[in-house]
Design an enzyme around this catalytic site. Structure first.
Site, mmCIF file in Angstrom:
data_model
loop_
_atom_site.group_PDB
_atom_site.id
_atom_site.type_symbol
_atom_site.label_atom_id
_atom_site.label_comp_id
_atom_site.label_asym_id
_atom_site.label_seq_id
_atom_site.Cartn_x
_atom_site.Cartn_y
_atom_site.Cartn_z
ATOM 1 N N SER A 199 5.830 5.277 -3.345
ATOM 2 C CA SER A 199 4.467 4.815 -3.131
ATOM 3 C C SER A 199 3.931 4.129 -4.387
ATOM 4 C CB SER A 199 3.586 6.010 -2.756
ATOM 5 O OG SER A 199 2.252 5.640 -2.731
ATOM 6 N N GLY A 200 4.216 4.725 -5.537
ATOM 7 C CA GLY A 200 3.803 4.114 -6.812
ATOM 8 C C GLY A 200 4.418 2.742 -6.973
ATOM 9 N N TRP B 247 5.495 0.811 -4.689
ATOM 10 C CA TRP B 247 4.951 -0.106 -3.676
ATOM 11 C C TRP B 247 3.688 -0.783 -4.202
ATOM 12 C CZ3 TRP B 247 0.267 -0.357 -1.097
ATOM 13 C CH2 TRP B 247 0.206 -1.239 -0.013
ATOM 14 N N HIS B 248 2.888 -0.032 -4.989
ATOM 15 C CA HIS B 248 1.636 -0.595 -5.487
ATOM 16 C C HIS B 248 1.853 -1.710 -6.499
ATOM 17 C CE1 HIS B 248 -0.202 2.913 -3.586
ATOM 18 N NE2 HIS B 248 -1.316 2.206 -3.595
ATOM 19 N N GLY B 249 2.983 -1.711 -7.171
ATOM 20 C CA GLY B 249 3.223 -2.787 -8.131
ATOM 21 C C GLY B 249 4.552 -2.598 -8.837
#
Lengths: 374, 473
Positions: B322-323, B325-327
């Site tokens: 998820s982390g 995915w954010h950048g």
């Protein structure tokens, strides 16, 4: 019946929403409701022209979006509305460099810097410039021409008591102090309105500086214009027609006395103390001398220029920031400096204290080069 | 094109909604599709071909998969489709990051080899539409829903502009039936409530997030070594509220626009700052990403039905992903790991500890942890982030002053972030966003929304307009 009423209300609301959007479109295309345009100077976006190249590199979209942002229907109302509530609630001003001082006295930041000396450009730079000016003055004097420096007042030096606390600091050496020193020691012709305005602040019957303007008040301008005429008479040993006034109106500030407030683009101009507006008249020029005059100045000269000062003069030009020539809308860069100087008997170089770091805007250096390079 | 722009609010949106309702029923999806293509290509004219090409490929692969009787072939086609989608995401989003790190490692090892790489531009919205493409192929593979029969309808699902740039991530099975028929939702009530939702989202974004952003930017631009403790806290609070109102506002606008043309999007935020644990926070923050991660990553990894160590690994892995995915940057990975760590700790024992304290301390602890986490999200370099966190606890005075305007916006942000902690706030929230509207409520809401819209448009129109008093050379 109740069910029908229930259905009607959302429909009416939806029609109102649609009508508001239609209203916007009609205003965008036809501008049928005249709105006060936005004040101040800013670069206006131009309508973009479409090409596939511009589309694919995104420049068409960027230009079009900028254009629509600046030209959508009722834009000036929305901008003014935004500025109004931010100013009313938070004293926030969106105009470039404007600082809100105590009791809502408005400043531009460079006037505060000039007062504290944080824009000081150094002894050497000023000395070099003034030595050049002295040599130009002496050379022209031999030709019967006069160079006169005019130190215009500045908002920071006139109203230091309203400068916001967060800018308070110990005053250092200021540009104007050093310019004054060289003006005195090199015998450069000068009218020091900066000092005159401060000295007369408490005793003047009318305000010499406005609360919401950045320039001298119209009343102050009238006094300054009259003093310039007297100085020109004295230095040229001539008699000129004078300006005078029999009547002074007291009213809310307008034009130059309100220039920051106007550029703040609010819905409602803030109320302040009344300003004095002399009804300026000009004596007949019959039998009077009309000297020629070249003025190199910052924006402080506009109010003198616009009051019709030229009626007292002949061959009269204003070089705004030594870049643009009025009247005539020519560029200084297109003019022959030697010829221009030779065509005028008097040259005024006018600057407020905040503009002293660039004093003359190249005119002094260029004039020196014209007479002394090789 | 962003929603919070004059072009969108005053030109594109009215043109879109009116064209949609004036179009005959059979052309309505075409209208959406055309407006979506214009919307996307306005901001990313070159990448429109990437999105159109991959959807074409995906559609046919999935159709082939759904028609296939052999399980092996179905699995192969699933893998192929997922690989293409993830491959594009990895290529565009992570290759710069991967090459940079590889070069750093090579350099550390003393190698003179350096991989040359031209930096890629990230196609707008790729993180969102890739995940949506995956839900389509997986949902069809799992036989949760039949594939769409019309390519253009699939194209519409992927490119539907309200959700394209910043979500919510709408799973295929949540939208499939609405694409085929949503006539029952095309009501005056939905147009109006959609409009209200859009205006509320706009106000969140423009009147709160943008204002908070000004202060956050000014604090994070300072030299961290000189930042006073109070300033550091105000800076991180400003960012904490900026990111929430920005993202939630954008989601509200997306949900509102979709509702205006009869679509029901899932909710994306549910007052996350009143969460009483990090576990709860992730049920309230970016809910559609959480749901995606749960359905398409956590459950396939085994979910809860595994040994405790494996469960902790799964949780952490999902949050690392998820982390990322954010950048494509280490700070996002760290941020994911940070949240994953607290999720594991809560599972292990923290939730039991929390039960012994009141709700308010739980909310405050969670908010504190989330805010600290945002430092790592905001600051790209780990060393700088640690330096900033140290300033938060240095208890030293600085000379940077926040003006009264900041405290006004902070107050507004706090009120609207925490109001649902109280019962009356929950009732108010329910009434505004979820309950039916009677006439009186319509009129009240209409007036409120109009005021918000005027303030928002005024704020947008004045943005960047800083004239000079006089022209200077």
């Amino acid at each position: 019946m109740e069910e029908r009423k229930k259905n009607i209300t959302p429909r009416v609301l939806l029609i109102i929403v649609a009508a508001l959007f239609v209203l916007h479109f009609t205003q965008f295309f036809f501008e049928w409701i005249p709105l006060k345009p936005l004040s101040g100077y800013f670069e206006k976006a131009k309508k973009s022209t479409f090409s596939w190249k511009k589309w694919f590199d995104g420049t068409y979209q960027a230009e079009e979006e900028k254009y629509l942002n600046e030209n959508f229907g009722f834009r000036s109302f929305f901008v003014r509305f935004n500025h109004q509530w931010r100013f009313s609630l938070f004293n926030e001003v969106k105009t470039q460099s404007v600082i809100v001082g105590a009791e809502n006295y408005l400043y531009e930041f460079n006037y505060i810097k000039a007062w504290y000396g944080t824009d000081f450009i150094g002894y050497d730079t000023i000395a070099q410039r003034m030595y050049k000016l002295q040599r130009v003055q002496d050379t022209l004097q031999k030709l019967g021409k006069h160079v006169i420096v005019i130190l215009a007042p500045g908002k920071g030096s006139f109203y230091p008591e309203y400068i916001p606390e967060r800018y308070h600091q110990d005053r250092g050496v200021t540009n104007i102090d050093v310019y004054r020193h060289y003006i005195d020691s090199l015998n450069i012709n000068c009218i020091d309105f900066n000092q005159y305005f401060v000295d007369n602040k408490a005793i003047s019957p009318y305000p010499l500086y406005p609360q919401y303007g950045i320039h001298w008040s119209y009343y102050g301008v009238c006094l300054a214009a009259d003093s310039i005429v007297s100085y020109l008479e004295k230095i040229n040993d001539i008699t000129m027609a004078h300006l005078y006034w029999d009547k002074i109106d007291m009213r809310q500030p307008e034009k130059g006395d309100n220039d920051i407030s106007a550029a703040m683009n609010l819905l409602f101009a803030p109320r302040t103390f009344n300003m004095a507006y002399p009804e300026v008249k000009f004596e007949s020029r019959d039998g009077k001398t009309k000297p020629s005059l070249l003025v190199v100045s910052d924006s402080f000269y506009w109010s003198i220029f616009n009051m019709g000062f030229g009626r007292l003069l002949e061959n009269y030009h204003f070089w705004y920031y030594n870049k643009e020539i009025f009247p005539g809308n020519r560029l200084v860069s297109e003019a022959n400096l030697y010829n221009e100087i030779m065509e005028h008997d008097n040259i005024l170089i006018i600057s407020t204290d905040a503009n002293l770091p660039q004093f003359g805007w190249g005119f002094i250096e260029n004039a020196y080069d014209v007479f002394f390079s090789n | 094109m962003v929603f919070s722009s004059i072009l969108f609010i005053l030109f594109f949106l009215p043109a879109f909604v009116s064209t949609y309702y004036f179009a005959p029923k059979k052309l309505k999806n075409i209208v959406i599709l055309l407006f979506s293509i214009v919307f996307y290509s306005w901001g990313a004219p070159r990448f429109i071909f990437v999105i159109l090409g991959t959807t074409f490929l995906d559609f046919h692969l999935v159709r082939w998969m759904s028609q296939s009787k052999r399980e092996n072939q179905r699995r192969l086609l699933l893998a192929l489709s997922v690989s293409i989608n993830l491959g594009l995401l990895v290529y565009f989003k992570y290759s710069n990051f991967f090459v940079e790190n590889l070069n750093a490692v090579l350099s550390l090892l003393g190698s003179e080899t350096h991989i040359h790489w031209t930096k890629l531009v990230l196609p707008i919205g790729i993180s969102f539409y890739t995940f949506e493409s995956i839900t389509y192929v997986v949902d069809v593979y799992r036989r949760v829903h039949k594939p769409l029969s019309d390519f253009w309808n699939y194209q519409l699902y992927i490119i539907f502009f309200p959700k394209l740039i910043a979500g919510p991530i709408v799973r295929y099975h949540d939208l499939a039936d609405q694409i085929e028929d949503r006539s029952a939702n095309e009501t005056v009530d939905n147009i109006l409530t959609g409009f209200y939702r859009f205006a509320i989202g706009m106000a969140k974004k423009v009147l709160i997030a943008n204002q908070m952003g000004v202060y956050a930017d000014s604090v994070f631009a300072l030299n961290y070594a000189d930042v006073g403790t109070a300033t550091a806290w105000f800076g991180i609070l400003a960012y904490t509220f900026q990111i929430y109102f920005d993202f939630a506002g954008y989601s509200d606008m997306a949900i509102g626009i979709a509702r205006m043309v009869g679509f029901r999007f899932p909710e994306n935020f549910n007052n996350p700052y009143v969460s009483q644990s990090i576990t709860e926070f992730w049920r309230r923050w970016h809910m559609t990403l959480g749901a995606w991660m749960r359905d398409y990553l956590y459950i396939p990894l085994g979910g809860n039905r595994v040994s405790t160590p494996r469960l902790y690994f799964n949780l952490w892995f999902v949050f690392l992903a998820s982390g990322l995915w954010h950048g494509a940057s280490w700070n996002f990975i760290f941020w994911g790991a940070y949240h994953g760590l607290f999720l594991v700790l809560e599972r292990a024992f923290l939730l039991k500890v929390y039960k012994k304290i009141g709700a308010l301390p739980r909310v405050l602890i969670t908010f504190f942890l989330v805010a600290i986490g945002w430092v790592f999200f905001r600051i790209e370099h780990f060393g700088d982030a640690i330096a900033f966190v140290k300033r938060l606890f240095a208890f030293e005075k600085g000379d940077f002053a926040m003006n009264p305007e900041f405290f006004f916006y902070l107050f507004v942000a706090v009120i609207f972030s925490f109001i649902t902690f109280f019962t009356f706030g929950k009732r108010w929230n329910e009434s505004v966003f979820f309950a039916n509207y009677d006439n009186k409520k319509h009129i009240t809401m209409f007036v409120v929304v109009l005021i918000l819209l005027i303030f928002s448009i005024a704020s947008i129109s004045a943005f960047g307009f800083n004239p000079f008093i006089y022209f200077r050379f």
